[in-house]
Scaffold this motif. Structure first.
Motif, mmCIF file in Angstrom:
data_model
loop_
_atom_site.group_PDB
_atom_site.id
_atom_site.type_symbol
_atom_site.label_atom_id
_atom_site.label_comp_id
_atom_site.label_asym_id
_atom_site.label_seq_id
_atom_site.Cartn_x
_atom_site.Cartn_y
_atom_site.Cartn_z
ATOM 1 N N ALA A 1 0.833 -1.202 0.000
ATOM 2 C CA ALA A 1 0.000 0.000 0.000
ATOM 3 C C ALA A 1 0.867 1.252 0.000
ATOM 4 O O ALA A 1 0.555 2.240 -0.669
ATOM 5 C CB ALA A 1 -0.936 -0.010 1.209
ATOM 6 N N ALA A 2 1.968 1.206 0.747
ATOM 7 C CA ALA A 2 2.857 2.359 0.813
ATOM 8 C C ALA A 2 3.524 2.619 -0.532
ATOM 9 O O ALA A 2 3.683 3.768 -0.960
ATOM 10 C CB ALA A 2 3.916 2.128 1.893
ATOM 11 N N ILE A 3 3.915 1.543 -1.225
ATOM 12 C CA ILE A 3 4.525 1.696 -2.538
ATOM 13 C C ILE A 3 3.507 2.260 -3.531
ATOM 14 O O ILE A 3 3.808 3.146 -4.333
ATOM 15 C CB ILE A 3 5.073 0.348 -3.042
ATOM 16 C CG1 ILE A 3 6.262 -0.086 -2.181
ATOM 17 C CG2 ILE A 3 5.497 0.442 -4.508
ATOM 18 C CD1 ILE A 3 6.789 -1.461 -2.497
ATOM 19 N N PHE A 4 2.285 1.746 -3.435
ATOM 20 C CA PHE A 4 1.212 2.252 -4.292
ATOM 21 C C PHE A 4 1.026 3.748 -4.082
ATOM 22 O O PHE A 4 0.933 4.524 -5.032
ATOM 23 C CB PHE A 4 -0.086 1.498 -3.993
ATOM 24 C CG PHE A 4 -1.236 1.909 -4.869
ATOM 25 C CD1 PHE A 4 -1.504 1.232 -6.046
ATOM 26 C CD2 PHE A 4 -2.049 2.971 -4.522
ATOM 27 C CE1 PHE A 4 -2.565 1.605 -6.862
ATOM 28 C CE2 PHE A 4 -3.106 3.360 -5.329
ATOM 29 C CZ PHE A 4 -3.361 2.673 -6.502
ATOM 30 N N ASP A 5 0.970 4.169 -2.803
ATOM 31 C CA ASP A 5 0.798 5.591 -2.481
ATOM 32 C C ASP A 5 1.958 6.419 -3.020
ATOM 33 O O ASP A 5 1.770 7.504 -3.568
ATOM 34 C CB ASP A 5 0.690 5.777 -0.969
ATOM 35 C CG ASP A 5 -0.672 5.357 -0.438
ATOM 36 O OD1 ASP A 5 -1.632 5.328 -1.231
ATOM 37 O OD2 ASP A 5 -0.778 5.056 0.761
ATOM 38 N N LEU A 6 3.174 5.897 -2.854
ATOM 39 C CA LEU A 6 4.361 6.618 -3.311
ATOM 40 C C LEU A 6 4.303 6.875 -4.822
ATOM 41 O O LEU A 6 4.547 7.994 -5.282
ATOM 42 C CB LEU A 6 5.624 5.812 -2.979
ATOM 43 C CG LEU A 6 6.938 6.337 -3.575
ATOM 44 C CD1 LEU A 6 7.360 7.614 -2.863
ATOM 45 C CD2 LEU A 6 8.035 5.282 -3.482
ATOM 46 N N LEU A 7 3.962 5.829 -5.567
ATOM 47 C CA LEU A 7 3.966 5.945 -7.026
ATOM 48 C C LEU A 7 2.800 6.768 -7.559
ATOM 49 O O LEU A 7 2.973 7.571 -8.475
ATOM 50 C CB LEU A 7 3.945 4.539 -7.654
ATOM 51 C CG LEU A 7 5.157 3.660 -7.357
ATOM 52 C CD1 LEU A 7 5.005 2.301 -8.027
ATOM 53 C CD2 LEU A 7 6.449 4.318 -7.810
ATOM 54 N N SER B 1 0.133 6.041 -13.057
ATOM 55 C CA SER B 1 -1.234 5.551 -13.203
ATOM 56 C C SER B 1 -1.506 4.463 -12.168
ATOM 57 O O SER B 1 -0.582 3.821 -11.656
ATOM 58 C CB SER B 1 -1.441 4.979 -14.608
ATOM 59 O OG SER B 1 -0.683 3.791 -14.776
ATOM 60 N N ALA B 2 -2.774 4.250 -11.870
ATOM 61 C CA ALA B 2 -3.147 3.211 -10.906
ATOM 62 C C ALA B 2 -2.699 1.835 -11.397
ATOM 63 O O ALA B 2 -2.297 0.976 -10.601
ATOM 64 C CB ALA B 2 -4.661 3.226 -10.691
ATOM 65 N N GLU B 3 -2.739 1.633 -12.709
ATOM 66 C CA GLU B 3 -2.342 0.345 -13.268
ATOM 67 C C GLU B 3 -0.874 0.037 -12.980
ATOM 68 O O GLU B 3 -0.527 -1.053 -12.509
ATOM 69 C CB GLU B 3 -2.573 0.351 -14.779
ATOM 70 C CG GLU B 3 -2.101 -0.914 -15.477
ATOM 71 C CD GLU B 3 -2.053 -0.797 -16.996
ATOM 72 O OE1 GLU B 3 -1.615 -1.755 -17.649
ATOM 73 O OE2 GLU B 3 -2.445 0.264 -17.513
ATOM 74 N N VAL B 4 -0.007 1.007 -13.271
ATOM 75 C CA VAL B 4 1.430 0.793 -13.062
ATOM 76 C C VAL B 4 1.751 0.723 -11.570
ATOM 77 O O VAL B 4 2.551 -0.108 -11.140
ATOM 78 C CB VAL B 4 2.245 1.918 -13.739
ATOM 79 C CG1 VAL B 4 3.732 1.774 -13.425
ATOM 80 C CG2 VAL B 4 2.014 1.905 -15.243
ATOM 81 N N ALA B 5 1.131 1.582 -10.784
ATOM 82 C CA ALA B 5 1.366 1.563 -9.340
ATOM 83 C C ALA B 5 0.935 0.236 -8.735
ATOM 84 O O ALA B 5 1.611 -0.315 -7.860
ATOM 85 C CB ALA B 5 0.611 2.720 -8.681
ATOM 86 N N THR B 6 -0.175 -0.305 -9.193
ATOM 87 C CA THR B 6 -0.665 -1.588 -8.697
ATOM 88 C C THR B 6 0.292 -2.712 -9.050
ATOM 89 O O THR B 6 0.616 -3.558 -8.220
ATOM 90 C CB THR B 6 -2.057 -1.896 -9.290
ATOM 91 O OG1 THR B 6 -2.969 -0.882 -8.889
ATOM 92 C CG2 THR B 6 -2.567 -3.245 -8.815
ATOM 93 N N MET C 1 9.308 2.733 -17.675
ATOM 94 C CA MET C 1 10.364 1.825 -17.226
ATOM 95 C C MET C 1 9.892 0.947 -16.074
ATOM 96 O O MET C 1 10.151 -0.260 -16.047
ATOM 97 C CB MET C 1 11.592 2.648 -16.806
ATOM 98 C CG MET C 1 12.267 3.361 -17.973
ATOM 99 S SD MET C 1 13.417 4.656 -17.431
ATOM 100 C CE MET C 1 14.695 3.684 -16.658
ATOM 101 N N VAL C 2 9.184 1.538 -15.139
ATOM 102 C CA VAL C 2 8.695 0.776 -13.979
ATOM 103 C C VAL C 2 7.644 -0.239 -14.409
ATOM 104 O O VAL C 2 7.564 -1.338 -13.865
ATOM 105 C CB VAL C 2 8.137 1.731 -12.905
ATOM 106 C CG1 VAL C 2 7.431 0.953 -11.795
ATOM 107 C CG2 VAL C 2 9.260 2.576 -12.316
ATOM 108 N N LYS C 3 6.853 0.112 -15.389
ATOM 109 C CA LYS C 3 5.840 -0.820 -15.890
ATOM 110 C C LYS C 3 6.494 -2.063 -16.482
ATOM 111 O O LYS C 3 6.021 -3.190 -16.276
ATOM 112 C CB LYS C 3 4.981 -0.125 -16.949
ATOM 113 C CG LYS C 3 3.867 -1.005 -17.499
ATOM 114 C CD LYS C 3 3.023 -0.257 -18.510
ATOM 115 C CE LYS C 3 1.879 -1.134 -19.028
ATOM 116 N NZ LYS C 3 1.030 -0.401 -20.001
ATOM 117 N N VAL C 4 7.595 -1.873 -17.208
ATOM 118 C CA VAL C 4 8.298 -2.993 -17.831
ATOM 119 C C VAL C 4 9.140 -3.755 -16.817
ATOM 120 O O VAL C 4 9.218 -4.991 -16.847
ATOM 121 C CB VAL C 4 9.199 -2.488 -18.982
ATOM 122 C CG1 VAL C 4 10.034 -3.611 -19.552
ATOM 123 C CG2 VAL C 4 8.341 -1.859 -20.076
#
Length: 387
Positions: free
Chosen positions: A44-50, A57-62, A97-100
């Motif tokens: 959850a913390a990583i999601f919030d950070l991103l 985007s929510a997709e990449v953060a998730t 980059m993070v998505k990949v």
């Protein structure tokens, strides 16, 4: 199995969290707050950070949160993103980059990032080129610096001539770092050069169809030899297009394509003429070729020689190009407003704007009176624009 279940749970958690319904998020946290509580809270913390701080985007953060669900401290992830920002990477590039490669957020600066950026800098690449190359394929940060990155960049620069060309090539085909450039692309470049193909044409092929140039040299040589066997002229600009077309298919597939062209009514000599003038004809659908050919010949204005002189005509859309133009010309001819139809080459190559100016605007009232319910939508659209 536990790991898979945990990832599915985490994805469900953030699918809810990304929506306005925060109650679902709180419920999930309480529901799975047993032995995985630390992992869920960390995700959850990583999601919030991103999403909140870096506006991913929510997709990449998730996705990143589900992959990095064992991280207890988000500071390392934040430091990596801050570092990339300082090196000129845009938010869009970082998100890509993070998505990949989500694990990028945990990579070590000293091992994965800094040495490779320094190599690019030492070779004279601009900050813009560096971010463009790396964001196109972050896997370049994973491969060995001395055995892969440096030799590849050196050979590319030697072949393409300058850093701008290298950056353009790598950003469009960043997967090249996974291929042995020295044993694939370089021999293929040398083969084309031995055939007298100018370097600017080779570079164009590398840009437009790089996977062709990455073929096994023996397979590539067979395609080059087959192109010449089928009549492609080494000095013609069509030669590299012929090679490109043949690189896309095996011998068996090519024979099936040629058989299909014969079934469409083309003789052996016709097929060679088509290939020499428009090599892409061998990769087109036989059904589309037959349907388009029949439509072109249907009103008797054009014959097979017209098609053979302009094979690109087979690639034009019936509904978008031929039907509205044929209907327009038929109306104009029936009303004695034109004496001759344009050549098939002119009809194909003429833009909609040019056709509109030449054949619609001057005769708009006559065309409106003759337009029927069966007239094409494009013709009706053109006439509407004349109002």
């Amino acid at each position: 199995m536990i790991s898979i279940l945990r990832r599915k749970i985490t994805c469900c958690l953030f699918a809810d969290y990304a929506s306005p319904h925060c109650i679902a998020r709180s419920f999930c946290l309480r529901l799975f707050s047993t032995s995985n509580e630390g992992a869920c809270v960390s995700s959850a913390a990583i999601f919030d950070l991103l999403q909140q701080k870096h506006h991913f985007s929510a997709e990449v953060a998730t996705k990143a949160a589900s992959v990095l669900n064992r991280v207890k401290d988000t500071e390392k992830c934040n430091s990596m993103l801050s570092y990339l920002q300082q090196r000129g990477f845009s938010n869009t590039q970082m998100e890509k980059m993070v998505k990949v490669w989500p694990e990028l957020l945990l990579a070590r600066f000293s091992n994965s990032i800094e040495p490779k950026i320094k190599v690019f800098q030492d070779m004279g690449f601009s900050s813009k080129d560096i971010t463009k190359i790396i964001s196109a394929n972050p896997s370049i940060l994973k491969v060995n610096l001395n055995s892969r990155v440096i030799p590849l960049l050196s050979m590319l620069k030697g072949s393409l001539g300058n850093n701008e060309a290298v950056a353009k090539f790598v950003s469009r085909s960043g997967w090249f770092v996974t291929v042995d450039f020295k044993r694939t692309m370089l021999p293929n470049i040398e083969l084309l050069k031995s055939y007298g193909v100018p370097m600017e044409r080779i570079i164009k092929l590398m840009y437009t169809f790089p996977r062709c140039m990455m073929l096994n040299p023996e397979s590539f040589r067979k395609s080059v030899e087959k192109a010449e066997e089928m009549g492609a002229n080494r000095s013609s600009r069509m030669f590299i297009h012929a090679v490109q077309a043949l690189c896309q298919m095996s011998d068996n597939v090519l024979e099936l394509k040629l058989k299909a062209l014969r079934n469409c009514g083309f003789t052996e000599s016709d097929i060679l003429v088509l290939f020499q003038k428009s090599p892409s004809v061998v990769v087109m659908s036989a059904d589309n070729i037959r349907t388009t050919k029949d439509f072109i010949l249907s009103n008797g204005k054009y014959g097979m020689p017209c098609i053979l002189n302009n094979p690109a005509a087979l690639s034009c859309s019936i509904e978008q190009r031929y039907k509205p133009r044929f209907q327009t010309l038929e109306i104009l001819e029936n009303r004695s407003l034109i004496k001759y139809w344009p050549t098939l080459a002119s009809l194909c190559q003429m833009s909609d704007e040019k056709f509109f100016e030449r054949f619609i605007c001057p005769y708009s009232s006559e065309l409106k009176n003759a337009c029927t319910a069966d007239s094409s939508l494009k013709l009706k659209h053109w006439l509407k624009n004349c109002q």
